[in-house]
Design a protein around this motif. Structure first.
Motif, PDB file in Angstrom:
ATOM      1  N   ASN A  65       2.913  12.589  13.396  1.00 33.32           N
ATOM      2  CA  ASN A  65       1.458  12.489  13.507  1.00 33.32           C
ATOM      3  C   ASN A  65       0.814  11.787  12.323  1.00 33.32           C
ATOM      4  OD1 ASN A  65       1.173  13.683  16.040  1.00 33.32           O
ATOM      5  ND2 ASN A  65       1.269  15.731  15.178  1.00 33.32           N
ATOM      6  N   THR A  66       1.613  11.236  11.413  1.00 30.54           N
ATOM      7  CA  THR A  66       1.082  10.512  10.265  1.00 30.54           C
ATOM      8  C   THR A  66       1.191   9.013  10.504  1.00 30.54           C
ATOM      9  OG1 THR A  66       3.214  10.437   9.122  1.00 30.54           O
ATOM     10  CG2 THR A  66       1.801  12.350   8.693  1.00 30.54           C
ATOM     11  N   GLY A  67       0.489   8.232   9.716  1.00 32.49           N
ATOM     12  CA  GLY A  67       0.629   6.775   9.780  1.00 32.49           C
ATOM     13  C   GLY A  67      -0.321   6.128  10.764  1.00 32.49           C
ATOM     14  N   ARG A  68      -0.080   4.857  10.974  1.00 30.45           N
ATOM     15  CA  ARG A  68      -0.983   4.063  11.813  1.00 30.45           C
ATOM     16  C   ARG A  68      -0.567   4.122  13.279  1.00 30.45           C
ATOM     17  NH1 ARG A  68       1.194  -1.197  13.000  1.00 30.45           N
ATOM     18  NH2 ARG A  68       3.194  -1.429  11.990  1.00 30.45           N
ATOM     19  N   PRO A  69      -1.512   4.258  14.187  1.00 30.10           N
ATOM     20  CA  PRO A  69      -1.188   4.229  15.615  1.00 30.10           C
ATOM     21  C   PRO A  69      -1.148   2.790  16.121  1.00 30.10           C
ATOM     22  CG  PRO A  69      -3.468   4.859  15.332  1.00 30.10           C
ATOM     23  CD  PRO A  69      -2.878   4.668  13.956  1.00 30.10           C
ATOM     24  N   SER A  70       0.035   2.208  16.168  1.00 27.59           N
ATOM     25  CA  SER A  70       0.206   0.844  16.649  1.00 27.59           C
ATOM     26  C   SER A  70       1.141   0.884  17.844  1.00 27.59           C
ATOM     27  CB  SER A  70       0.817  -0.030  15.554  1.00 27.59           C
ATOM     28  OG  SER A  70       1.368  -1.193  16.106  1.00 27.59           O
ATOM     29  N   CYS A  71       0.732   0.344  18.935  1.00 31.24           N
ATOM     30  CA  CYS A  71       1.574   0.368  20.115  1.00 31.24           C
ATOM     31  C   CYS A  71       1.379  -0.928  20.890  1.00 31.24           C
ATOM     32  CB  CYS A  71       1.231   1.580  20.977  1.00 31.24           C
ATOM     33  SG  CYS A  71       2.658   2.374  21.679  1.00 31.24           S
ATOM     34  N   GLU A 111      14.549   9.850   7.790  1.00 34.63           N
ATOM     35  CA  GLU A 111      14.584   8.442   7.372  1.00 34.63           C
ATOM     36  C   GLU A 111      14.406   7.504   8.569  1.00 34.63           C
ATOM     37  OE1 GLU A 111      17.592   8.658   3.548  1.00 34.63           O
ATOM     38  OE2 GLU A 111      18.443   8.672   5.564  1.00 34.63           O
ATOM     39  N   ALA A 112      15.044   7.837   9.690  1.00 34.34           N
ATOM     40  CA  ALA A 112      14.925   7.008  10.892  1.00 34.34           C
ATOM     41  C   ALA A 112      13.486   7.009  11.402  1.00 34.34           C
ATOM     42  CB  ALA A 112      15.888   7.499  11.975  1.00 34.34           C
ATOM     43  N   ILE A 113      12.865   8.185  11.444  1.00 32.09           N
ATOM     44  CA  ILE A 113      11.469   8.280  11.894  1.00 32.09           C
ATOM     45  C   ILE A 113      10.573   7.457  10.976  1.00 32.09           C
ATOM     46  CG2 ILE A 113       9.470   9.838  12.053  1.00 32.09           C
ATOM     47  CD1 ILE A 113      11.431  11.982  13.136  1.00 32.09           C
ATOM     48  N   GLN A 114      10.739   7.616   9.661  1.00 33.47           N
ATOM     49  CA  GLN A 114       9.902   6.888   8.712  1.00 33.47           C
ATOM     50  C   GLN A 114      10.094   5.376   8.851  1.00 33.47           C
ATOM     51  OE1 GLN A 114      11.214   8.927   5.159  1.00 33.47           O
ATOM     52  NE2 GLN A 114       9.405  10.251   5.150  1.00 33.47           N
ATOM     53  N   THR A 115      11.329   4.942   9.057  1.00 36.81           N
ATOM     54  CA  THR A 115      11.628   3.513   9.200  1.00 36.81           C
ATOM     55  C   THR A 115      10.944   2.927  10.430  1.00 36.81           C
ATOM     56  OG1 THR A 115      13.753   3.760   8.075  1.00 36.81           O
ATOM     57  CG2 THR A 115      13.496   1.838   9.504  1.00 36.81           C
ATOM     58  N   VAL A 116      11.074   3.601  11.559  1.00 33.68           N
ATOM     59  CA  VAL A 116      10.476   3.084  12.794  1.00 33.68           C
ATOM     60  C   VAL A 116       8.953   3.162  12.719  1.00 33.68           C
ATOM     61  CG1 VAL A 116      10.301   3.407  15.298  1.00 33.68           C
ATOM     62  CG2 VAL A 116      12.530   3.583  14.176  1.00 33.68           C
ATOM     63  N   LYS A 117       8.422   4.251  12.143  1.00 29.18           N
ATOM     64  CA  LYS A 117       6.965   4.414  12.048  1.00 29.18           C
ATOM     65  C   LYS A 117       6.305   3.365  11.156  1.00 29.18           C
ATOM     66  CE  LYS A 117       4.964   8.344  11.603  1.00 29.18           C
ATOM     67  NZ  LYS A 117       3.842   8.257  12.498  1.00 29.18           N
ATOM     68  N   GLU A 118       7.085   2.719  10.299  1.00 25.92           N
ATOM     69  CA  GLU A 118       6.525   1.634   9.491  1.00 25.92           C
ATOM     70  C   GLU A 118       6.109   0.447  10.368  1.00 25.92           C
ATOM     71  OE1 GLU A 118       9.365   0.506   6.525  1.00 25.92           O
ATOM     72  OE2 GLU A 118       9.298   2.455   5.534  1.00 25.92           O
ATOM     73  N   HIS A 119       6.676   0.381  11.575  1.00 19.35           N
ATOM     74  CA  HIS A 119       6.449  -0.769  12.447  1.00 19.35           C
ATOM     75  C   HIS A 119       5.762  -0.423  13.768  1.00 19.35           C
ATOM     76  CE1 HIS A 119       9.037  -3.116   9.815  1.00 19.35           C
ATOM     77  NE2 HIS A 119       9.818  -2.052   9.778  1.00 19.35           N
ATOM     78  N   ARG A 120       5.838   0.840  14.166  1.00 15.78           N
ATOM     79  CA  ARG A 120       5.302   1.222  15.476  1.00 15.78           C
ATOM     80  C   ARG A 120       5.031   2.717  15.508  1.00 15.78           C
ATOM     81  NH1 ARG A 120       5.729  -0.870  20.737  1.00 15.78           N
ATOM     82  NH2 ARG A 120       5.539   0.718  22.349  1.00 15.78           N
ATOM     83  N   TRP A 121       3.960   3.080  16.211  1.00 15.28           N
ATOM     84  CA  TRP A 121       3.670   4.495  16.422  1.00 15.28           C
ATOM     85  C   TRP A 121       4.615   5.012  17.496  1.00 15.28           C
ATOM     86  CZ3 TRP A 121       1.748   7.446  20.558  1.00 15.28           C
ATOM     87  CH2 TRP A 121       1.411   8.755  20.218  1.00 15.28           C
ATOM     88  N   ILE A 122       5.304   6.091  17.185  1.00 15.40           N
ATOM     89  CA  ILE A 122       6.223   6.718  18.141  1.00 15.40           C
ATOM     90  C   ILE A 122       5.929   8.204  18.181  1.00 15.40           C
ATOM     91  CG2 ILE A 122       8.065   5.007  17.876  1.00 15.40           C
ATOM     92  CD1 ILE A 122       9.481   7.105  16.024  1.00 15.40           C
ATOM     93  N   HIS A 123       6.344   8.841  19.256  1.00 14.90           N
ATOM     94  CA  HIS A 123       6.169  10.289  19.351  1.00 14.90           C
ATOM     95  C   HIS A 123       7.126  10.853  20.390  1.00 14.90           C
ATOM     96  CE1 HIS A 123       4.349  14.220  19.226  1.00 14.90           C
ATOM     97  NE2 HIS A 123       3.644  13.801  18.192  1.00 14.90           N
ATOM     98  N   PRO A 124       8.426  11.014  20.006  1.00 10.59           N
ATOM     99  CA  PRO A 124       9.368  11.620  20.946  1.00 10.59           C
ATOM    100  C   PRO A 124       8.888  13.003  21.366  1.00 10.59           C
ATOM    101  CG  PRO A 124      10.527  10.702  19.062  1.00 10.59           C
ATOM    102  CD  PRO A 124       9.055  10.656  18.741  1.00 10.59           C
ATOM    103  N   ASN A 125       9.096  13.336  22.632  1.00 18.15           N
ATOM    104  CA  ASN A 125       8.658  14.654  23.092  1.00 18.15           C
ATOM    105  C   ASN A 125       9.510  15.744  22.450  1.00 18.15           C
ATOM    106  OD1 ASN A 125      10.980  15.367  24.731  1.00 18.15           O
ATOM    107  ND2 ASN A 125      10.200  13.986  26.311  1.00 18.15           N
ATOM    108  N   ARG A 126       9.062  16.972  22.582  1.00 22.73           N
ATOM    109  CA  ARG A 126       9.697  18.111  21.910  1.00 22.73           C
ATOM    110  C   ARG A 126      11.172  18.257  22.307  1.00 22.73           C
ATOM    111  NH1 ARG A 126       8.286  23.446  19.466  1.00 22.73           N
ATOM    112  NH2 ARG A 126       6.521  22.338  18.587  1.00 22.73           N
ATOM    113  N   GLY A 127      11.500  18.026  23.570  1.00 26.26           N
ATOM    114  CA  GLY A 127      12.898  18.118  24.021  1.00 26.26           C
ATOM    115  C   GLY A 127      13.776  17.090  23.333  1.00 26.26           C
TER     116      GLY A 127
END
Length: 143
Positions: free
Chosen positions: A33-39, A99-115
């Motif tokens: 939920n942090t960072g820029r929302p880019s999609c 680290e993977a989440i932070q790396t991808v979030k630098e380029h795109r907003w992502i939000h995998p579901n809870r499952g």
């Protein structure tokens, strides 16, 4: 970007070796939920890897082909496809889940579901256990 608290704990097998705990699903959701929302329709989230449902092995084989680019996509591109990209980065580039989440979030907003987050968290724990055993074996061989 907000920091995620990572706790140091003893190895569950009782070896006394300190390990970094994988954050809880709630903590992972806070990170997401942090960072820029880019999609956009296609964002490059790793060199020549575009997030836009493929397996990590397929992604790895394709990216080792000279000049190859990959578009990983699903209906919206924020949950299912991002989960596959995160798993790929964890398995083949030895990144932790955070680290993977932070790396991808630098380029795109992502939000995998809870499952998916639960599955990724389990993968992170499994991969960290495998890496710890490899290091322990390596250290034993040097002694």
């Amino acid at each position: 970007m907000a920091a995620v608290n990572v706790l140091l704990s003893k190895d569950p097998e009782g070896s006394g070796i300190g390990t970094v705990e994988t954050p809880s699903v709630k903590e992972l959701e806070q990170l997401l939920n942090t960072g820029r929302p880019s999609c956009n329709h296609a964002d490059e989230v790793w060199p020549n890897l575009f997030l836009g449902d493929l397996a990590a092995e397929f992604i790895h084989k394709a990216l080792t082909t000279p000049g190859a680019k990959i578009l990983v996509h699903c209906a919206v591109g924020i949950s299912r496809s991002s989960s596959l990209v995160l798993a790929y980065l964890m398995i083949f580039h030895h990144l932790s889940l955070v680290e993977a989440i932070q790396t991808v979030k630098e380029h795109r907003w992502i939000h995998p579901n809870r499952g998916f987050l639960k599955q990724l968290r389990n993968l992170d724990i499994q991969l960290r256990g495998h890496e710890a055993k490899k290091k322990e074996t390596h250290n034993d061989q040097q002694n």
